[in-house]
Design an enzyme around this catalytic site. Structure first.
Site, PDB file in Angstrom:
ATOM      1  N   SER A   1       0.828  -1.204   0.000  1.00  0.00           N
ATOM      2  CA  SER A   1       0.000   0.000   0.000  1.00  0.00           C
ATOM      3  C   SER A   1       0.869   1.264   0.000  1.00  0.00           C
ATOM      4  CB  SER A   1      -0.955  -0.035   1.200  1.00  0.00           C
ATOM      5  OG  SER A   1      -1.957   0.948   1.078  1.00  0.00           O
TER       6      SER A   1
ATOM      7  N   ASP B   1      -5.334  -4.163  -2.493  1.00  0.00           N
ATOM      8  CA  ASP B   1      -4.431  -3.804  -1.398  1.00  0.00           C
ATOM      9  C   ASP B   1      -4.376  -4.963  -0.406  1.00  0.00           C
ATOM     10  OD1 ASP B   1      -3.275  -2.676   0.942  1.00  0.00           O
ATOM     11  OD2 ASP B   1      -3.939  -0.692   0.336  1.00  0.00           O
TER      12      ASP B   1
END
Length: 830
Positions: free
Chosen positions: A380, A665
């Site tokens: 991320s 993610d």
């Protein structure tokens, strides 16, 4: 000729990839031919009868028939005759399939009720694993279709070896790449009697091939040719038909019969001529030639580290050895086998994670510790820092002031320009270009372009594979980026997820042991071979999927809003397990799907689609497409599954059968990049864990411990006192004497403790400097919330300096951990 050692190294990095091979398959290791040879078998399936079928019509019994499908053997679908008005139909019909026993062959049997008015109803679906059938003798199975009732289906199976029928396989005992053939088709205009116009279309189909269906508009002067890639041993066939298109878009003059050519009837390398029926008793002549595809597979099957990474490790160990001698003031140089593996593990958290990681790395640089690190992993927001730093091949050998200033400049400027008319036109042009290249359209690509503007303010041409220049001399740690592959529209993330690793060398699935060169990510593959190479994407598109928070579904959202940390922990305890520990025979080789019989099934399926669908999901071509699963894949040491997820024991639902990937993610599951460091072959002795959570400083680490414990991966226990939970320190040390294989973890939570009073270790703040130590990490209006992408200069500096200070203030703990890592490395040398 292929070098045997190269083949062994390329396809059998893991020493256990050629174990558990049944003797009856006569599997022979032919290293000098680039694979292994295995015998094919003939599977006969005789549908006998069914009993006590339910009545679906009000005035009559069912009109049942059975549909058979075995995708690993044939793309065709077979069906029995319809037995009218009977709840005890007798068929006694036999169907044959050519199978490869090294492959997981799951036969699907569906019982339908024929209906002349509406769509046929599915009564039951049976999945049967053919591994249960032993060669040479008939096996009769009675499937109880309903545990609460008396519905049954009788089927007889028989398997016989096919003489002189062998194929080459490449396998890591989880995935199997099978031999491909190429069918070349050329329209013979001189030999054709059909008068074709530019409005006529030739449609050719080879089901199960990479191309599947191809359509060409015929016109004078055109070179009409086709190419199909198909599995050599499968019983594939080519179908062709000529369509004459009317002006209004309809079709006229289409002959009733079409061309059908069984491909196993073709002799390799010999050209044959066939005719496609055309109107008025004419024909379109085609020339066919089948050849073996001799190209070497591009997908690397193996759980070991790639050659490039192993070369890097040798070079990096020399750098690490010198750094450790300096830092620890050692009396002698460390030998290669004495150099510990030290990794940095950074979690996500948007701009907060990006800024904090800059601070942490700058502190390691100032303490002369950065050269001690072998790997840096991120997910991320922390990947934004890494992708920016690695544009400079010598970034860790220089002061980090320049990249930090670049990040500060873009974090503190207005972001309105990202949504200006000029920017939106630029995004549109870029997305159109990608579509023309053959990439599936994806909302996440738009997010990637917006993110690029937010982080850099301009178009950046950097690509992931170009980061190899940062590793050529071992001058920097190896960067690793983590993504998560999920189901696009039928399961929540907690029910199905697979780690995907991105490095400058390779991109691949940890679960399947399948990797491709990073520059080929997004290209099209089939059965391990590169079919269509697309230009490598700029790294901004990877940043977009590494931080893809848009492919969420309602199920994930609801769970995130309603679950507590303890709920998550129990959920994962129930779902993680190492299948090695399962008792033999604990899995059934056949199972029934009866969801169609449940009340309100249509409503239930619609509701499930609403809850689990991902409206803005990411799309990219699946490089595992076409690969088959090995018959023993679920029992392999490297294949880890989830306790509740039946998909892991159902190969027809796993990723190799999907045409596209859906990457999100990694924080959808665990906000950590640690799985990359713990991959077999890396075995870190020490991990610097940098946490960027505002409210749960230990959550990701505790979740990682639970995950590792369920999967049998060595990891220290994360045991915390109430005082630690109430007020975390700048650095927490976790080790496990009861698990000597586990690395030591130094965890640095995002806390503002002594930094309030000290601007640097041992340097107390003056009254005028106290404001600089007030970093709002927990307030309702904290500037460091996940959604905020614009900081003031003061907020950026406070967070940067806080992160750097927390590492510098823990210098003594770090040195003790480094000395312990030296001992840990020595204890675990073979």
């Amino acid at each position: 000729m292929t070098n045997p050692d190269e083949v062994k190294e390329k396809f059998c990095e893991d020493p256990e990839t050629l174990i558990n091979v049944p003797k009856e398959d006569k599997l022979v290791n032919l290293a000098n031919s680039g694979g292994e040879v295995s015998t094919c078998f003939q599977l006969s399936v005789k549908i006998l009868e069914a009993r006590n079928l339910p009545q679906t019509d009000l005035l009559s019994e069912a009109d049942p028939y059975v549909v058979l499908q075995l995708p690993t053997a044939s793309s065709a679908t077979f069906k029995t005759k319809v037995v009218s008005n009977s709840n005890h139909p007798i068929w006694n019909e036999t169907f044959s399939f050519r199978i490869q026993k090294q492959v997981k062959n799951i036969l699907e049997l569906k019982i339908y009720d024929a209906d002349s008015v509406t769509e046929d109803d599915i009564l039951f679906t049976v999945f049967f694993d053919t591994i249960e059938v032993s060669p040479g003798k008939p096996t009769r199975k009675t499937f109880s279709l309903n545990p609460q009732g008396q519905e049954e289906l009788d089927v007889e199976f028989q398997i016989e070896e096919i003489s002189n029928s062998q194929e080459k396989l490449i396998t890591n005992n989880v995935l199997v790449a099978r031999e491909l053939s190429c069918l070349m088709v050329q329209v013979d205009k001189t030999g054709s009697t059909a008068a074709v116009t530019e409005e006529d279309e030739l449609e050719l189909t080879v089901k199960g091939s990479y191309e599947d269906t191809q359509i060409s508009t015929l016109g004078s002067g055109m070179d009409d040719s086709f190419l199909f890639h198909y599995i050599t041993a499968q019983e594939a066939e080519m179908r062709g038909c000529l369509k004459s298109l009317a002006v209004d878009g309809g079709s006229e003059g289409i002959p009733d019969e079409n061309l059908t050519v069984p491909l196993n009837s073709l002799t390799m390398g010999e050209e044959v001529e066939v005719n496609v029926p055309a109107p008025d008793a004419t024909a379109l002549r085609l020339k066919l030639k089948a050849n073996s595809c001799s190209e070497e597979g591009t997908v690397r099957l193996g759980f070991g580290l790639c050659d490039e990474e192993q070369v890097f490790l040798k070079k990096r160990k020399q750098v690490v050895a010198k750094a450790l001698k300096r830092v620890l003031q050692l009396e002698r140089e460390l030998q290669e086998d004495e150099v510990p593996v030290i990794g940095v593990m950074a979690i996500g958290g948007g701009a907060r994670a990006m800024t904090s990681l800059y601070g942490h790395l700058s502190a390691l640089k100032k303490l002369d510790l950065l050269d001690c690190v072998t790997y840096i992993s991120g997910t991320s927001g922390s990947t934004w820092t890494l992708s920016s730093l690695y544009e400079d091949p010598d970034w860790s050998q220089q002061d980090l002031e320049k990249p930090i200033n670049h990040a500060r400049e873009n974090m503190t400027k207005s972001k309105l320009g990202a949504f200006s008319l000029g920017s939106m036109k630029g995004y549109q042009q870029e997305l159109r270009r990608r579509a023309e290249e053959g990439r599936p359209p994806s909302f996440v690509d738009l997010w990637a372009l917006v993110l690029e503007y937010l982080l850099h303010g301009k178009v950046t041409e950097h690509k992931l594979s170009e980061q190899r220049a940062s590793l050529e001399k071992g001058q920097n740690p190896l960067p690793l980026y983590l993504g998560l592959n999920v189901k696009e529209n039928n399961l929540g993330t907690l029910d199905f997820k697979e780690w995907v690793e991105f490095s400058p060398y390779e991109i691949g699935f940890l679960k399947y042991g399948a990797f491709i060169p990073s520059e080929l990510f997004g290209s099209e593959f089939f059965m391990g071979q590169l079919m269509k190479k697309l230009p490598e994407s700029r790294i901004c598109f990877l940043e977009g999927l590494w931080s893809n928070i848009f492919s969420v579904n309602l199920m994930d959202t609801w769970y995130d809003l309603t679950s507590s940390a303890e709920t998550w922990k129990q959920h994962i305890r129930n779902k993680t397990r190492n299948i090695e520990k399962e008792p033999p025979g604990s899995r059934s080789t056949s199972w029934i799907n009866m969801s169609w019989l449940q009340p309100g099934a249509a409503v239930t399926q619609a509701l499930q689609g609403l809850l689990t669908g991902r409206p803005l999901h990411h799309r990219c071509h699946n490089f595992l497409r076409g690969l088959h699963l090995h018959q023993d894949y679920s029992g392999q040491r490297n294949f880890c599954t989830w306790g509740d997820c039946h998909l892991d024991s159902d190969p027809s639902q796993l990723t190799p059968l999907q045409s596209q990937l859906c990457l999100v993610d990694a924080a959808y599951f665990i906000n950590t990049s640690c799985p990359l460091l713990l991959r077999a072959g890396r075995s870190p002795d020490l991990i610097f864990s940098f946490g960027y959570s505002l409210n749960s400083p230990f959550e990701a680490l505790e979740q990682m411990e639970i995950y590792c414990r369920g999967q049998g991966i060595p990891f220290p226990r994360v045991e915390l006192s109430q005082e630690d939970r109430r007020q975390p320190r700048e650095c927490h040390v976790f080790s496990d004497p009861d698990c000597p294989e586990a690395p030591t973890v130094l965890h640095f939570p995002l806390v503002n403790l002594s930094f309030r009073e000290y601007s640097a270790p041992g340097v107390k703040r003056s009254p005028e400097e106290l404001a600089g130590g007030q970093v709002d990490l927990t307030g309702f209006l904290s500037p460091y919330s996940l959604a905020n992408m614009t900081y003031s200069g003061a907020d950026f500096d406070r967070l940067l300096h806080l992160s750097a200070y927390n590492v510098q203030n823990s210098h003594s703990e770090i040195l003790r951990a480094l000395r312990a890592a030296l001992k840990h490395c020595k204890r675990h040398q073979p």
